[in-house]
Design an enzyme around this catalytic site. Structure first.
Site, PDB file in Angstrom:
ATOM      1  N   GLU A 128      -3.953   7.975  14.096  1.00 18.08           N
ATOM      2  CA  GLU A 128      -3.254   7.349  15.206  1.00 18.08           C
ATOM      3  C   GLU A 128      -1.929   8.107  15.289  1.00 18.08           C
ATOM      4  O   GLU A 128      -1.276   8.301  14.261  1.00 18.08           O
ATOM      5  CB  GLU A 128      -2.966   5.869  14.944  1.00 18.08           C
ATOM      6  CG  GLU A 128      -2.276   5.239  16.151  1.00 18.08           C
ATOM      7  CD  GLU A 128      -1.841   3.795  15.951  1.00 18.08           C
ATOM      8  OE1 GLU A 128      -1.758   3.347  14.795  1.00 18.08           O
ATOM      9  OE2 GLU A 128      -1.571   3.130  16.974  1.00 18.08           O
TER      10      GLU A 128
ATOM     11  N   ARG B 282      -8.600   5.772  -0.969  1.00 16.87           N
ATOM     12  CA  ARG B 282      -7.381   6.467  -0.571  1.00 16.87           C
ATOM     13  C   ARG B 282      -6.787   7.278  -1.714  1.00 16.87           C
ATOM     14  O   ARG B 282      -6.964   6.930  -2.876  1.00 16.87           O
ATOM     15  CB  ARG B 282      -6.334   5.392  -0.290  1.00 16.87           C
ATOM     16  CG  ARG B 282      -5.772   5.345   1.071  1.00 16.87           C
ATOM     17  CD  ARG B 282      -4.764   4.195   1.124  1.00 16.87           C
ATOM     18  NE  ARG B 282      -4.851   3.474   2.388  1.00 16.87           N
ATOM     19  CZ  ARG B 282      -4.543   4.003   3.561  1.00 16.87           C
ATOM     20  NH1 ARG B 282      -4.112   5.236   3.641  1.00 16.87           N
ATOM     21  NH2 ARG B 282      -4.652   3.304   4.663  1.00 16.87           N
TER      22      ARG B 282
ATOM     23  N   LYS C  87       3.885   4.126   5.743  1.00 13.30           N
ATOM     24  CA  LYS C  87       4.669   4.565   6.884  1.00 13.30           C
ATOM     25  C   LYS C  87       6.010   3.833   6.949  1.00 13.30           C
ATOM     26  O   LYS C  87       7.047   4.416   7.246  1.00 13.30           O
ATOM     27  CB  LYS C  87       3.889   4.297   8.170  1.00 13.30           C
ATOM     28  CG  LYS C  87       3.450   5.564   8.863  1.00 13.30           C
ATOM     29  CD  LYS C  87       2.386   5.273   9.899  1.00 13.30           C
ATOM     30  CE  LYS C  87       1.319   6.347   9.853  1.00 13.30           C
ATOM     31  NZ  LYS C  87       0.161   6.057  10.673  1.00 13.30           N
TER      32      LYS C  87
END
Length: 558
Positions: free
Chosen positions: A34, A260, A270
């Site tokens: 994204e 991950r 983030k």
RNA sequence: UGGGGUGUCGCCAAGUGGCAAGGCACCGGGUUUUGAUCCCGGCAUUCGCAGGUUCGAAUCCUGCCACCCCAGCCA
């Protein structure tokens, strides 16, 4: 790269089986960020997995921006992400793709679902919806709007699209099962009203599809065969499949999840990364201490090292934390092999060779890389005065100290052997100069009197060297898991993550280097000429990673 | 307490019933004009725990424990 077949990961196994059984006849993956932030080391793993698998099986990998939420996205990120993926050395198949370019098809499918009686327009507000959804252990309740007719739903959906309704007043939901144990199946939202300007579609849409309603269909449209994502999406797979089962899609992608990549001593959320930038703990998203791809790049880390690290760590379904030492190893390994060598004195101490005449201006020759003669040679100015590192001289020391000691010998790297015989002090009693003599005929050979030097130290000619700024970076956090649960990551910052040395002395080869060039400063570490601030007039180097140092690690400084 | 996952050396990770790969880290030793690199050697009688099946189990069965994810109109 080497013998990758014998110890394959579970994804390779799955693909091999799919190819063997004929379930698929080619491999198409995708990396679907994204565009709402900068890529970091964790994304590098996903990039490496997706592009790597495609490469390995002779398939393709798409770069697709999953831009279904204009609220957080921006063109700035789209540009930066493309640059980072390319820099890592990967090439996507075809043009860059956007979820937003499928908005029309997605919307048509939404109407299809409504016509089939599989979706309805719901007018519960966010709070009510939460209440109706139930909890992890209690079933939810059906929305009072759940049994509207297809015709009414279609009318309402079209009016949503026309922009007739205000943000948040209506959503389109799939009609699945409000009592489903998997929360994602409790009549998930397909479209929400959000009258925002979109970086790609402008003001064309007042409604935007959710991730769940978009992702699988995007994959189907693109003919993705293996849609690989991280573990937290596992619960979404039933929904991913539900849409593909209920829509007339032309291909059938499948979702697979892997763990991950987390790395010790670093944060990758983030929000936390942004906080470091906003509170000016670091100098920006590309600060060399940041785990962002941009930060690693500015730090001097190579794409090859990052890929090697991803390979080393492997791909599994377990959620773990890779030791940052593995990354550091990958970096050193690559740079050791490829970085030219050079000398830089970080903490200059003047040495005067009393038996060298002041008129002497020699040029010594040294290889750029001792193991790679093909990289050529460089010239080292040599004269009566030079600098060595203050830590490389002591008036007295035990035999473990392999540097210059008063009355003893040491070799100057790529030059002659010298013997110290005197020191000069300032008013404060500090040593400001060492007087030494150069031993004759010791360039390239041992002293004729048989007294070998104790060690080798680096140096730079006072007359031929120039001044430089060197930034010594260390890990940003002192806690191995600054991220962990109750730990306040901002309280774990390493106060010494950056030390600036502004009067280092560098040899000529380092002054003329271009921004972005990497070197090994012999006996110190790997450095890169800063991509933004370095110039011949005012050289600036960043420490990428220090050399391994067993002496110091063993507390050798004493 | 519902659902979905994961547990193999300090860290990552192979292993899919036949007798525990590899890498990182670490510890020895050798070479070396970088205390680097390189080379050689060491490093899980044991696979979360407890039972069971089997000639044989990290791999199959049962039960338990720990940790991670899910109640955004984020992705």
């Amino acid at each position: 790269m080497e013998h990758s077949k014998s110890t394959g990961n579970f994804l390779q196994t799955i693909i091999e089986e799919d190819l063997a059984s004929g379930r698929v006849d080619r491999v198409v993956t995708r990396f679907p960020p994204e565009p709402n932030g900068y890529l970091h080391i964790g994304h590098a793993k996903s990039i490496s997995v997706n592009f790597g698998l495609a490469e390995q099986f002779g398939g393709h990998c798409h770069l697709r921006f999953d831009d279904t939420n204009p609220e957080k996205e921006a063109q700035e990120y789209i540009d930066a992400i493309q640059e980072d993926v390319r820099w890592l050395g990967y090439e996507w198949q075809g043009d860059v793709r956007y979820a937003s370019s499928y908005f029309e098809q997605l919307y048509a499918w939404a109407e299809y679902l409504v016509e089939q009686g599989d979706a309805y327009v719901c007018e519960l507000d966010a709070d009510q919806a939460r209440e109706f959804r139930g909890t992890l252990t209690e079933a939810g309740r059906n929305s009072p709007y759940r049994e509207r007719s297809a015709a009414e739903n279609l009318d309402l959906l079209r009016r949503m699209r026309q922009g007739e309704f205000a943000d948040g007043t209506r959503v389109l939901r799939a009609k699945i099962d409000m009592a489903h144990p998997n929360m994602n199946m409790r009549d998930p939202i397909l479209y929400r009203i959000r009258k925002r300007h979109h970086h790609q579609t402008g003001d064309a849409w007042p409604i935007y599809p959710t991730y769940d309603f978009a992702h699988g269909q995007e994959d189907a449209i693109e003919g993705i065969t293996h849609s690989i994502c991280t573990l937290e999406f596992e619960d979404h797979r039933p929904l991913y499949d539900w849409f593909l089962d209920h829509l007339p899609v032309k291909s059938r992608p499948r979702q697979y999840e892997f763990g991950r990549l987390n790395t010790s001593y670093t944060v990758t959320s983030k929000r936390k990364l942004k906080q470091l930038v906003d509170e000016e703990v670091v100098d920006g998203w590309d600060d060399p201490r940041m785990p962002t791809i941009a930060g690693l790049r500015r730090r001097g880390v190579t794409p090859a090292a990052i890929r090697r690290f991803c390979d080393m760590v492997g791909t599994s379904r377990a959620n773990g934390v890779a030791d940052v030492a593995m990354l550091e190893h990958a970096i050193r390994d690559d740079l050791n092999e490829n970085a030219p060598r050079a000398m830089c004195v970080l903490d200059p101490l003047k040495v005067i060779l009393t038996n060298i005449d002041d008129s002497v201006n020699d040029l010594l020759i040294a290889p750029r890389h001792p193991g790679k003669p093909e990289l050529g040679e460089r010239q080292l100015p040599f004269s009566r005065e030079l600098y060595i590192d203050a830590a490389d001289f002591r008036e007295e020391a035990n035999k473990k100290y392999k540097r210059l000691v008063l009355g003893k010998r040491v070799r100057l790297r790529s030059a002659c052997v010298i013997e110290a015989h005197d020191v000069v002090r300032n008013a404060a009693g500090e040593i400001v100069e060492v007087h030494a003599t150069a031993i004759a005929n010791t360039v390239g050979s041992d002293p004729e009197d048989g007294v070998k030097p104790k060690g080798v130290i680096h140096w730079v000619c006072a007359r031929g060297g120039s001044r430089a700024t060197v930034r010594l970076y260390d890990r940003l956090f002192r806690h191995p898991a600054p991220d962990r649960g109750d730990t306040d990551f901002m309280a774990q910052l390493n106060p010494d993550s950056l030390r600036i040395v502004d009067c280092a002395i560098i040899e000529p080869a380092l002054a003329v280097a271009s921004p972005g060039e990497r070197f090994q400063f012999e006996r110190e570490g790997y450095f890169v000429a800063d991509s933004m601030e370095h110039s011949a007039d005012s050289p600036v180097y960043n420490l990428t990673i220090g050399l391994r140092d067993v002496w110091e690690n063993a507390g050798g400084a004493g």
